[in-house]
Design an enzyme around this catalytic site. Structure first.
Site, PDB file in Angstrom:
ATOM      1  N   CYS A 150     -11.730  -4.706   4.782  1.00 37.86           N
ATOM      2  CA  CYS A 150     -12.265  -4.799   3.416  1.00 37.86           C
ATOM      3  C   CYS A 150     -13.384  -5.820   3.285  1.00 37.86           C
ATOM      4  CB  CYS A 150     -11.159  -5.161   2.439  1.00 37.86           C
ATOM      5  SG  CYS A 150     -10.012  -3.817   2.181  1.00 37.86           S
TER       6      CYS A 150
HETATM    7  N1  COA Z   1       5.052   5.802  -8.505  1.00 39.40           N
HETATM    8  C1  COA Z   1       6.120   5.279  -9.114  1.00 39.40           C
HETATM    9  N2  COA Z   1       6.770   4.208  -8.660  1.00 39.40           N
HETATM   10  C2  COA Z   1       6.325   3.629  -7.541  1.00 39.40           C
HETATM   11  C3  COA Z   1       5.220   4.120  -6.843  1.00 39.40           C
HETATM   12  C4  COA Z   1       4.570   5.257  -7.350  1.00 39.40           C
HETATM   13  N3  COA Z   1       3.489   5.795  -6.768  1.00 39.40           N
HETATM   14  N4  COA Z   1       5.005   3.358  -5.760  1.00 39.40           N
HETATM   15  C5  COA Z   1       5.951   2.409  -5.763  1.00 39.40           C
HETATM   16  N5  COA Z   1       6.757   2.564  -6.829  1.00 39.40           N
HETATM   17  C6  COA Z   1       7.923   1.758  -7.204  1.00 39.40           C
HETATM   18  C7  COA Z   1       8.560   1.102  -6.013  1.00 39.40           C
HETATM   19  O1  COA Z   1       9.473   1.960  -5.380  1.00 39.40           O
HETATM   20  C8  COA Z   1       9.237  -0.091  -6.635  1.00 39.40           C
HETATM   21  O2  COA Z   1      10.466   0.335  -7.212  1.00 39.40           O
HETATM   22  P1  COA Z   1      11.732  -0.636  -7.244  1.00 39.40           P
HETATM   23  O3  COA Z   1      11.314  -1.798  -8.101  1.00 39.40           O
HETATM   24  O4  COA Z   1      12.771   0.233  -7.842  1.00 39.40           O
HETATM   25  O5  COA Z   1      11.967  -1.020  -5.814  1.00 39.40           O
HETATM   26  C9  COA Z   1       8.302  -0.465  -7.783  1.00 39.40           C
HETATM   27  O6  COA Z   1       7.523   0.695  -8.047  1.00 39.40           O
HETATM   28  C10 COA Z   1       7.377  -1.624  -7.445  1.00 39.40           C
HETATM   29  O7  COA Z   1       6.756  -1.375  -6.178  1.00 39.40           O
HETATM   30  P2  COA Z   1       5.758  -2.405  -5.531  1.00 39.40           P
HETATM   31  O8  COA Z   1       5.254  -1.828  -4.238  1.00 39.40           O
HETATM   32  O9  COA Z   1       6.387  -3.742  -5.469  1.00 39.40           O
HETATM   33  O10 COA Z   1       4.585  -2.376  -6.612  1.00 39.40           O
HETATM   34  P3  COA Z   1       3.493  -3.438  -6.936  1.00 39.40           P
HETATM   35  O11 COA Z   1       3.635  -3.845  -8.330  1.00 39.40           O
HETATM   36  O12 COA Z   1       3.406  -4.497  -5.901  1.00 39.40           O
HETATM   37  O13 COA Z   1       2.147  -2.533  -6.853  1.00 39.40           O
HETATM   38  C11 COA Z   1       0.289  -2.212  -5.351  1.00 39.40           C
HETATM   39  C12 COA Z   1       1.776  -1.926  -5.640  1.00 39.40           C
HETATM   40  C13 COA Z   1      -0.039  -1.649  -3.991  1.00 39.40           C
HETATM   41  C14 COA Z   1      -0.541  -1.517  -6.416  1.00 39.40           C
HETATM   42  C15 COA Z   1       0.015  -3.721  -5.407  1.00 39.40           C
HETATM   43  O14 COA Z   1       1.001  -4.418  -4.685  1.00 39.40           O
HETATM   44  C16 COA Z   1      -1.323  -4.102  -4.852  1.00 39.40           C
HETATM   45  O15 COA Z   1      -2.353  -3.596  -5.238  1.00 39.40           O
HETATM   46  N6  COA Z   1      -1.346  -5.113  -3.969  1.00 39.40           N
HETATM   47  C17 COA Z   1      -2.556  -5.623  -3.401  1.00 39.40           C
HETATM   48  C18 COA Z   1      -2.919  -4.736  -2.304  1.00 39.40           C
HETATM   49  C19 COA Z   1      -4.258  -5.022  -1.706  1.00 39.40           C
HETATM   50  O16 COA Z   1      -5.096  -5.682  -2.247  1.00 39.40           O
HETATM   51  N7  COA Z   1      -4.438  -4.481  -0.559  1.00 39.40           N
HETATM   52  C20 COA Z   1      -5.643  -4.552   0.101  1.00 39.40           C
HETATM   53  C21 COA Z   1      -5.843  -3.216   0.634  1.00 39.40           C
HETATM   54  S1  COA Z   1      -7.332  -3.147   1.473  1.00 39.40           S
END
Ligand code: COA
Length: 380
Positions: free
Chosen positions: A163
């Protein structure tokens, strides 16, 4: 091109370019196709699921995606196959070696726009860096193909810092100019992220989008009047497995691992969020201090576009107050996470209104971990 050390230069950004694929996928379309895939998968595995030998897959949700990430839609090079529950991934015909490859094609489109906006002839460019999180092939370098397609007499090479590839590319280009080894360098970031996204993974299927950007970094002595002075660049890397992709040329040595999920993008999103926000905020503030810039006085932040919540927190720590859309513009809502191109898209689309003397920050962060800052000031 080579220059002796008496010709050292002062690097500036002369212009940027952007290629946006025509196809766009809304969260509604994406979730409808994902959920159809889940229903078909669970129906096909109903016996083992009923016997407790396998877990059913869970459906995705539009509300979750928008709330957790801020993403509403993303552009892709090929929409239909991504949305087809049977393929759920990009598909296009293989090109012959005589045709321009796809990464080069979109990189050239972005580069041409940057050259046009700078009023620069390709023949006056010295070097091309293709800086992106994935290359279409190991060699010949994508950069050399782009160089050839544009008609540039000089050199080119590929660099991958996930990134942060574009900001690492900008510093590399700036260093060539500072050292007098080049006067005009194109940093091209074609990001065909649809190729490394696991569209069947509920945790990440909504994250990425395709795009290409280009940044023309030049010596102030030859740059157009309306350029951006580069006040300082800073790079940082800290090893982390929290964003990882194990695809590579040694996969063939371990056939048992081929096709497994870790050969595409995987991440621990929550850990990334928690670890990267403080690292980047601290890096920006200390680099601003080194450059004698008051972070609270920054006119605009063009931040990496991965997650709206991360950007809110980083901007708040840097500016000392909650940033509005004018201070920290968002493009991830319509582009998704475009890896290294994100902060450059934000800069490209949201910089024309700034006036001479305005200071801003281009900042990337992501896998590696890697982070880069480029402080810029509008010259005219
Ligand atoms: N639809 C519905 N629910 C979903 C889902 C989806 N597509 N994906 C995950 N969930 C659920 C999970 O199962 C989890 O359920 P639980 O609480 O019952 O266990 C809940 O939502 C939270 O999941 P989590 O992965 O902890 O979500 P989050 O709030 O951390 O959001 C991201 C996920 C990826 C959007 C976020 O963590 C993020 O953007 N992080 C930074 C990533 C980044 O910058 N990466 C760089 C990449 S280059």
């Amino acid at each position: 091109m080579s220059h002796d050390t008496q010709m050292t230069g002062r690097p500036v950004i002369s212009a940027t370019g952007l290629f946006t694929p025509a196809d766009s996928i809304s969260n509604e379309e994406l979730v409808a196709s994902f959920n159809e895939f889940v229903r078909r998968h669970n129906a096909a595995h109903a016996d083992v699921i009923a016997a407790g030998e396998a877990e059913p897959l869970n459906e995705s949700s539009v509300e979750f995606i928008e709330k957790a990430s801020g993403i509403k839609s993303r552009h892709v090079m090929a929409k239909e196959p991504v949305l087809d529950p049977d393929s759920m991934g990009p598909r296009w015909a293989e090109r012959s070696n005589d045709e321009l490859s796809l990464m080069a094609e979109i990189g050239v489109a972005a580069a041409r726009q940057a050259l046009e906006r700078a009023g620069r002839k390709a023949s006056d460019v010295d070097a091309v860096l293709c800086a992106a999180s994935n290359m279409e092939r190991p060699y010949p370098a994508m950069a050399i193909e782009i160089q050839q397609a544009l008609g540039i007499d000089g050199f080119g090479f590929d660099m991958n810092v996930a990134c942060s590839s574009a900001t690492f590319g900008i510093q590399t280009a700036a260093d060539y100019i500072r050292a007098g080894n080049a006067r005009s360098v194109l940093v091209v970031s074609p990001e065909i992220t649809s190729g490394h996204l696991n569209w069947r993974d509920r945790d990440s299927h909504f994250i990425f989008g395709d795009v290409a950007t280009a940044v023309l970094v030049e010596d102030a002595a030859i740059a157009p009047a309306a350029h951006w002075d580069i006040l300082g660049t800073k790079l940082k890397t800290v090893f982390s497995n929290n964003i990882r992709n194990n695809f590579g040329f040694l996969n063939r040595a371990s056939p048992e691992g081929q096709g497994k999920a870790d050969k595409l993008f995987v991440q621990e999103g929550r850990k990334v969020f928690k670890e990267v926000v403080p690292m980047v905020a601290e890096m920006i503030v200390s680099e601003a201090e080194r450059l004698g810039i008051d972070p609270a006085g920054l006119r605009r932040l063009w931040l990496h576009q991965a997650n709206a919540g991360m950007n809110r927190l980083i901007a708040q720590r840097v500016l000392g107050h909650e940033a509005n859309a004018d201070e920290s513009p968002t493009v991830l809502d319509t582009y998704g996470n475009t890896s290294s191109a994100g902060s450059i898209i934000a800069f490209h689309l949201h910089s024309d209104d700034l006036v001479a003397g305005d200071t801003g920050l281009i900042c990337s962060f992501g896998a590696g971990y890697s982070a880069g800052t480029v402080f810029v000031r509008k010259a005219a």
